[in-house]
Design a protein around this motif. Structure first.
Motif, PDB file in Angstrom:
ATOM      1  N   THR A 308       0.825  -1.216   0.000  1.00 14.68           N
ATOM      2  CA  THR A 308       0.000   0.000   0.000  1.00 14.68           C
ATOM      3  C   THR A 308       0.851   1.254   0.000  1.00 14.68           C
ATOM      4  O   THR A 308       0.598   2.194  -0.764  1.00 14.68           O
ATOM      5  CB  THR A 308      -0.946  -0.003   1.209  1.00 14.68           C
ATOM      6  OG1 THR A 308      -1.795  -1.162   1.138  1.00 14.68           O
ATOM      7  CG2 THR A 308      -1.814   1.242   1.213  1.00 14.68           C
ATOM      8  N   ILE A 309       1.869   1.291   0.861  1.00 12.05           N
ATOM      9  CA  ILE A 309       2.694   2.511   0.908  1.00 12.05           C
ATOM     10  C   ILE A 309       3.537   2.644  -0.360  1.00 12.05           C
ATOM     11  O   ILE A 309       3.894   3.767  -0.763  1.00 12.05           O
ATOM     12  CB  ILE A 309       3.591   2.542   2.165  1.00 12.05           C
ATOM     13  CG1 ILE A 309       4.610   1.401   2.147  1.00 12.05           C
ATOM     14  CG2 ILE A 309       2.758   2.501   3.423  1.00 12.05           C
ATOM     15  CD1 ILE A 309       5.604   1.496   3.291  1.00 12.05           C
ATOM     16  N   GLN A 310       3.847   1.527  -1.013  1.00 10.26           N
ATOM     17  CA  GLN A 310       4.587   1.608  -2.261  1.00 10.26           C
ATOM     18  C   GLN A 310       3.730   2.184  -3.379  1.00 10.26           C
ATOM     19  O   GLN A 310       4.207   3.000  -4.187  1.00 10.26           O
ATOM     20  CB  GLN A 310       5.105   0.220  -2.656  1.00 10.26           C
ATOM     21  CG  GLN A 310       5.892   0.212  -3.966  1.00 10.26           C
ATOM     22  CD  GLN A 310       6.365  -1.175  -4.335  1.00 10.26           C
ATOM     23  OE1 GLN A 310       5.841  -2.186  -3.847  1.00 10.26           O
ATOM     24  NE2 GLN A 310       7.375  -1.246  -5.205  1.00 10.26           N
ATOM     25  N   ASN A 311       2.464   1.798  -3.420  1.00  8.59           N
ATOM     26  CA  ASN A 311       1.590   2.200  -4.516  1.00  8.59           C
ATOM     27  C   ASN A 311       0.845   3.511  -4.278  1.00  8.59           C
ATOM     28  O   ASN A 311       0.466   4.181  -5.240  1.00  8.59           O
ATOM     29  CB  ASN A 311       0.566   1.092  -4.787  1.00  8.59           C
ATOM     30  CG  ASN A 311       1.217  -0.198  -5.236  1.00  8.59           C
ATOM     31  OD1 ASN A 311       2.243  -0.191  -5.911  1.00  8.59           O
ATOM     32  ND2 ASN A 311       0.634  -1.329  -4.850  1.00  8.59           N
ATOM     33  N   HIS A 312       0.647   3.897  -3.016  1.00  6.69           N
ATOM     34  CA  HIS A 312      -0.242   5.031  -2.742  1.00  6.69           C
ATOM     35  C   HIS A 312       0.389   6.155  -1.930  1.00  6.69           C
ATOM     36  O   HIS A 312      -0.230   7.211  -1.798  1.00  6.69           O
ATOM     37  CB  HIS A 312      -1.493   4.528  -2.006  1.00  6.69           C
ATOM     38  CG  HIS A 312      -2.289   3.529  -2.769  1.00  6.69           C
ATOM     39  ND1 HIS A 312      -3.079   3.860  -3.852  1.00  6.69           N
ATOM     40  CD2 HIS A 312      -2.416   2.182  -2.614  1.00  6.69           C
ATOM     41  CE1 HIS A 312      -3.662   2.774  -4.327  1.00  6.69           C
ATOM     42  NE2 HIS A 312      -3.286   1.742  -3.593  1.00  6.69           N
ATOM     43  N   LEU A 313       1.579   5.958  -1.372  1.00 10.75           N
ATOM     44  CA  LEU A 313       2.223   7.012  -0.581  1.00 10.75           C
ATOM     45  C   LEU A 313       3.591   7.339  -1.183  1.00 10.75           C
ATOM     46  O   LEU A 313       4.646   7.007  -0.620  1.00 10.75           O
ATOM     47  CB  LEU A 313       2.384   6.589   0.887  1.00 10.75           C
ATOM     48  CG  LEU A 313       1.153   6.781   1.796  1.00 10.75           C
ATOM     49  CD1 LEU A 313       0.068   5.787   1.465  1.00 10.75           C
ATOM     50  CD2 LEU A 313       1.547   6.659   3.261  1.00 10.75           C
ATOM     51  N   PRO A 314       3.621   7.993  -2.323  1.00  7.76           N
ATOM     52  CA  PRO A 314       4.896   8.250  -3.015  1.00  7.76           C
ATOM     53  C   PRO A 314       5.802   9.235  -2.293  1.00  7.76           C
ATOM     54  O   PRO A 314       7.016   9.240  -2.534  1.00  7.76           O
ATOM     55  CB  PRO A 314       4.444   8.806  -4.367  1.00  7.76           C
ATOM     56  CG  PRO A 314       3.108   9.427  -4.085  1.00  7.76           C
ATOM     57  CD  PRO A 314       2.469   8.547  -3.053  1.00  7.76           C
ATOM     58  N   ASN A 315       5.236  10.059  -1.400  1.00  4.41           N
ATOM     59  CA  ASN A 315       6.032  11.105  -0.744  1.00  4.41           C
ATOM     60  C   ASN A 315       6.385  10.778   0.701  1.00  4.41           C
ATOM     61  O   ASN A 315       6.836  11.641   1.437  1.00  4.41           O
ATOM     62  CB  ASN A 315       5.259  12.427  -0.782  1.00  4.41           C
ATOM     63  CG  ASN A 315       4.916  12.869  -2.183  1.00  4.41           C
ATOM     64  OD1 ASN A 315       5.755  12.829  -3.085  1.00  4.41           O
ATOM     65  ND2 ASN A 315       3.666  13.276  -2.400  1.00  4.41           N
TER      66      ASN A 315
END
Length: 512
Positions: A308-315
């Motif tokens: 999830t953090i790889q796909n949706h939290l780029p910053n």
């Protein structure tokens, strides 16, 4: 507010903007004094006093008197408005609500304090409190179970009160309900919403405070006792409500940078952890602007979280997370480094009472941009009696050299594993080239060796202490049963440290 410039007394020969800036540093007591100085200063003081609120209750008080309702046979207590607010009251409310930039408990308040008040909870009036206590005594005399343990002393906002604020139907059955909720605080930048009585407070009670300028959101859920089912239900409902508020095409929440989810007294037994994780991960899929993420409930779904953090939290630049089992900590850190190696602040914790593997530190070497690192055991009521007694960590010079080379920009380091750190590890800091940027060091020491082995204490000598003088803060944690470090230890510190601006703490209490 420039129109008030001419109202400033002639005795103060400073531009209005300068006076406004000066008052931003004033204490609340000084601002209250300004209220009775003159109208100009009163207006300025009000604007500063309303910028930071510890709860939302002062705003609600502008809408009229309230009443309290205790349901017989149920510990739920809530408050509601006596009548529908007048148009003039709404105008006053809107005026002061525009001034509010922060709704959060005082910064000096322990974030995990059991006594913290809910954001929409009222303090019990003495008469109602005594009446409710009498009701409980009657229940107990009549043979009912003891409800006093669960009795909320601070009534939570009722769904009826939220309906009055929103002017919408009570049902929370679809997107249309949330889409109709107006924003009460259009300029709010930071919201720290505390759920104290999760049985009485609606999971979406925080939604009306979300607005276009919100940058930081913290949701805290108080866990009490073994039965955590109501807490889990409230968390799942809150996550879904926030996800809906963020996913609307016309959503104005575009500047959210910090998201914190915290369970106060998280040492309670786990319940529905997988369901809570699933709702949280669904929420994260709508948080593309978040740079700082803090999640203290124990995380079960590791792979789904990393995906999830790889796909949706780029910053993402800062992450705090609690792993369910320390045996998974090293592998989680290694996989996290593959997904987000650019993270600058990382705080990893675990529960279950099992040993924290020293090898976890080596799994963190891939994070080359770290400025802050914390590795510790989180409080928990879950213990595994089958594991062997933990062994102390020994930080060797070679290990610290590897860590220092990997983290040249590290400023804060906190090591509080399940095992504690051997005091002889201080000797590894003799190399003054280690951690050139380090300012704060927090370390958990094995206190019994400090007490019962004088030779170990004597090893904290001039060669060990002086390289630490560049630190601004040194914090040591020792088991409370030992009452802190012995006086002889502090004598050695004072003797060998020499002139230094370092602040030294033991178990949170400043010693030097």
């Amino acid at each position: 507010m420039n129109q008030n410039t001419s109202s400033i007394p002639n005795t103060v020969r400073l531009p209005f903007e300068i006076i406004d800036h000066i008052l931003s540093f004033a204490s609340r007591r000084a601002l209250f004094n300004c209220l009775v100085t003159c109208k100009a200063y009163s207006d300025l003081a009000k604007s500063h006093l309303w910028r930071h609120l510890e709860t939302a209750i002062p705003l609600f008080d502008l809408l009229g008197p309230t009443n309290y309702t205790a349901l017989v046979g149920c510990p739920k207590v809530s408050w509601n408005f006596n009548r529908k607010p007048l148009a003039s009251q709404w105008e006053t409310f809107a005026h002061y609500a525009r001034l509010v930039k922060t709704i959060a408990p005082n910064a000096s308040t322990d974030p995990d304090s059991w006594l913290i008040k809910g954001t929409t909870d009222r303090i019990w009036p003495e008469a109602e409190c005594e009446s409710y206590m009498a009701l409980h005594r009657d229940w107990q005399r009549n043979g009912h179970r003891d409800l006093q343990r669960d009795m909320p002393f601070d009534p939570s906002i009722s769904v009826g009160a939220l309906q009055t604020l929103h002017s919408i139907p009570i049902e929370f059955a679809g997107d249309q309900v949330l889409r109709s909720i107006p924003n009460l605080t259009p300029n709010l930048e930071h919201l720290d919403f505390v759920f104290v009585d999760v049985k009485a407070t609606s999971p979406w009670a925080f939604v009306p405070f979300l607005g276009p300028k919100l940058r930081s959101l913290s949701l805290r859920f108080r866990v009490g006792g073994i039965d955590t089912a109501p807490v889990a239900a409230c968390m799942i409902g809150s996550f879904r409500a926030l996800a809906r508020a963020l996913s609307f095409p016309q959503s104005t929440i575009e500047s959210l940078r910090t998201l914190e989810i915290r369970t106060v007294r998280s040492g309670a037994f786990p319940f529905r952890s997988s369901e809570v994780d699933a709702a949280f991960l669904e929420l994260l899929s709508h948080c593309s602007t978040v740079r700082e993420l803090h999640y203290t409930p124990r995380l079960i779904q590791h792979d789904a979280f990393l995906s999830t953090i790889q796909n949706h939290l780029p910053n993402l630049a800062s992450l705090s997370v609690c792993i369910d089992d320390p045996s998974n900590l090293a592998s989680f850190a290694s996989r996290l480094a593959l997904v987000r190696p650019e993270i600058e602040e990382l705080h990893l914790s675990h529960q279950c009472g099992r040993p924290t593997a020293l090898s976890t530190l080596k799994s963190l070497l891939a994070f080359r941009n770290l400025r802050s690192l914390s590795l510790f055991e989180a409080p928990s009521c879950i213990f595994d009696s089958s594991t062997s007694a933990p062994q102390m960590w020994v930080l060797t010079p070679d290990l610290l050299a590897q860590l220092s080379a990997a983290w040249p920009n590290l400023r804060r380091l906190s090591l509080k594993p399940n095992e504690s750190v051997d005091v002889t590890s201080f000797a590894a800091f003799r190399d003054e080239k280690l951690f050139g940027e380090l300012e704060e060091l927090t370390i958990a020491l094995k206190a019994d060796r400090l007490y019962h082995n004088g030779a170990v204490v004597q090893q904290v000598d001039e060669k060990v202490i002086r390289p630490l003088r560049s630190l601004k803060m040194l914090s040591m944690r020792t088991p409370p049963e030992y009452g802190g470090l012995p006086p002889a230890m502090w004598v050695l510190f004072l003797r060998y440290l020499g002139p230094s601006g370092m602040k030294i703490f033991n178990n949170g209490n400043r010693q030097i």
